[in-house]
Write a protein that holds these residues in place. Structure first.
Motif, PDB file in Angstrom:
ATOM      1  N   SER A  22       0.836  -1.206   0.000  1.00  9.97           N
ATOM      2  CA  SER A  22       0.000   0.000   0.000  1.00  9.97           C
ATOM      3  C   SER A  22       0.864   1.248   0.000  1.00  9.97           C
ATOM      4  N   ASP A  27      -6.130  -0.634  -4.453  1.00 12.76           N
ATOM      5  CA  ASP A  27      -5.596  -1.327  -3.283  1.00 12.76           C
ATOM      6  C   ASP A  27      -6.635  -2.333  -2.789  1.00 12.76           C
ATOM      7  N   GLU A  28      -6.424  -3.584  -3.103  1.00 14.15           N
ATOM      8  CA  GLU A  28      -7.357  -4.657  -2.749  1.00 14.15           C
ATOM      9  C   GLU A  28      -8.814  -4.279  -3.028  1.00 14.15           C
TER      10      GLU A  28
HETATM   11 MG   LIG Z   1      -2.062  -2.676   2.304  1.00 14.43          MG
END
Ligand SMILES: [Mg+2]
Ligand SMILES: Nc1ncnc2c1ncn2[C@@H]1O[C@H](COP(=O)(O)OP(=O)(O)OP(=O)(O)O)[C@@H](O)[C@H]1O
Lengths: 224, 252
Positions: free
Chosen positions: B45, B173-174
């Motif tokens: 991240s 991010d995910e």
């Molecule tokens: Mg992360």
């Protein structure tokens, strides 16, 4: 970290090991039947091929299950795809043993054309190649696998020698042709068995290193 | 050969003295999906946020090295950060729609960028919602609250919001970690569509997802880029033993 999956991969290895023992036995008996002129033993090899075929299906099903449910990657994936090909090679070796047994049934109906020397020797080499290729798989021994690939030439040479020798018999006396051809075919079946063992070693190398050495790919890549 | 969209060169990143990224060098290819994988806390991240300077708001950070977007260093002193974030949009793990209508959520980026042309905004909202594969599901209720949407729809709404300002790169991010398989599949399909127009970088914990959707995969560990290659190479014959151990679930 030990994974549950590792247990399943170990089971797959054991199945292949079991299968390889079955096919080695089949070769053993088919050659023994030839050398000791035992029809019953030849028949036994032909009958027992079914258990090798059943085992091929069992291993295939198991691999499909692992692919679908565990979605393996990298070395796990390479192991399972190699196992599927090795499984197929072992099954084909079983078929070749049956072919030898079928030839044997015919050969031993007639008197022996010449003493059997090179054929048992070829069989011994081919069996060792199978055994070592499976050992290389189980022990992750890449150098052993590479060594087996080299041994294939020796078997090819013997096969050519058998062919040339029997050719002279046939030329001298055409009445020997049927018997000579049967023996040439046995040599040919053994040569194919060694080829399958070589395939197995190539699969082992791919599984261990990710490198394809089939069809002389390494040499081709080096040239490029 | 592909074109490089983002070139990260010898990049270091620190959170108040703590080094979180160590000497990362990577070329992100245009119109490709690049998957970022690695164990929790390895800096995925952090890395993603460095690519559009989202970390700038955190106090005590330090940056070394370069991040070139089309060969321009986004950390150069004369750079307009707002413009960078418009060029490089971001979608987060948890969908975070604003407490506004569906329409206003998508229009938000346009209005804060000073666009007042009503017709343009209406057109752009529709187009973005279509690109995010959400239009058909919401076209009859654009003035309803964004919170009335399902989780998967909210996530696609956030994608639409990111797309509205016409970014060139999309950081995710995910984006599907909170979604059910069907909604996940929809996002994955959408990513395949989007990569025709955008360069996409996606962080995912789901190994199968990385394998399914990304063209390239970067494996990070403890702030370092360990291996970066085509996804097919990484998932069949990775070069590094640690990569192999990670993607086969032997650790992490
Ligand atoms: Mg992360
Ligand atoms: N705002 C912050 N301030 C200080 N340290 C931070 C901050 N954010 C992250 N870190 C630290 O930086 C390191 C990398 O964190 P990061 O969130 O980038 O990891 P990640 O790979 O995204 O992990 P995850 O998979 O769990 O999301 C961690 O050690 C984390 O504690």
């Amino acid at each position: 970290m030990e994974r549950h999956f590792d247990e399943e991969l170990k089971n797959l290895k054991e199945l292949l090991l079991k299968m390889s023992i079955l096919v080695e036995k089949a070769i053993n008996y088919s050659i023994k039947a030839l050398v000791e002129r035992k029809t019953k033993l030849a028949e036994k090899v032909i009958k027992s091929d079914n258990s090798i075929n059943m085992m091929e299906i069992e291993i295939d099903d198991f691999c499909h299950m692992l692919l679908a449910l565990r979605q393996p990657a990298a070395i796990d994936l390479r192991f399972i795809t190699a196992a599927m090909k090795i499984n197929n090679d072992l099954e084909r070796i079983g078929d070749q043993a049956v072919n030898i047994a079928e030839r044997t049934r015919e050969i031993i109906k007639e008197p022996l054309l010449k003493p059997l020397i090179d054929i048992p020797l070829m069989a011994t080499l081919a069996k060792k190649m199978i055994k070592d290729s499976i050992d290389a798989l189980v022990n992750k021994d890449e150098s052993l696998a590479r060594d087996i690939c080299k041994r294939d030439d020796k078997v090819d040479d013997l096969n050519n020698q058998i062919f040339r020798e029997l050719l002279t018999y046939m030329m001298q006396d055409p009445k020997t042709i049927t018997r000579a051809v049967e023996l040439i075919l046995v040599g040919r079946h053994l040569e194919r068995i060694a080829d399958h063992a070589t395939n197995i070693s190539e699969e082992v190398i791919y599984f261990l290193s990710g490198k394809t050495i089939m069809h002389h790919m390494e040499d081709i890549k080096k040239q490029q | 050969m592909n074109d490089t969209k983002i070139d990260v060169i010898n990049f270091n990143f620190y959170y108040s003295g703590e080094k979180a990224l160590n000497n990362v060098t990577i070329s992100i290819q245009q119109n490709m999906v690049t998957g970022i994988i690695g164990p929790s806390g390895c800096g995925k991240s952090t890395f993603l946020r460095c690519l559009n300077r989202m970390n700038d708001v955190i106090s005590g950070i330090k940056v070394e090295g370069e991040v070139l977007l089309d060969n321009e260093d986004i950390y150069a002193s004369n750079v307009d950060v707002v413009k960078i974030r418009r060029q490089i949009g971001m979608v987060f793990q948890k969908s975070n729609p604003f407490p506004k209508s569906i329409f206003d959520n998508v229009a938000y980026g346009l209005t804060i960028n000073g666009i007042r042309d009503k017709n343009y905004i209406v057109e752009k909202v529709e187009k973005s919602l279509k690109d995010a594969a959400l239009w058909d599901e919401v076209k009859d209720r654009l003035n309803k609250s964004a919170f009335d949407l399902s989780g998967g729809q909210q996530q696609r709404l956030c994608i639409a919001r990111a797309l509205a300002v016409e970014p060139e790169v999309l950081l995710m991010d995910e984006p599907a970690s909170a979604l059910d398989p069907k909604a996940t599949l929809k996002i994955e399909e959408l990513i395949q569509e989007l990569k025709k127009k955008y360069t996409i970088i996606i962080v995912t914990h789901n190994m199968q997802q990385a394998a399914r959707i990304s063209d390239f995969t970067a494996f990070f560990m403890m702030g370092e880029l360990i291996e970066y290659d085509t996804t097919s190479k990484i998932f069949t014959t990775p070069s590094m033993k640690v990569t192999e151990d990670y993607i086969t679930g032997r650790f992490g």
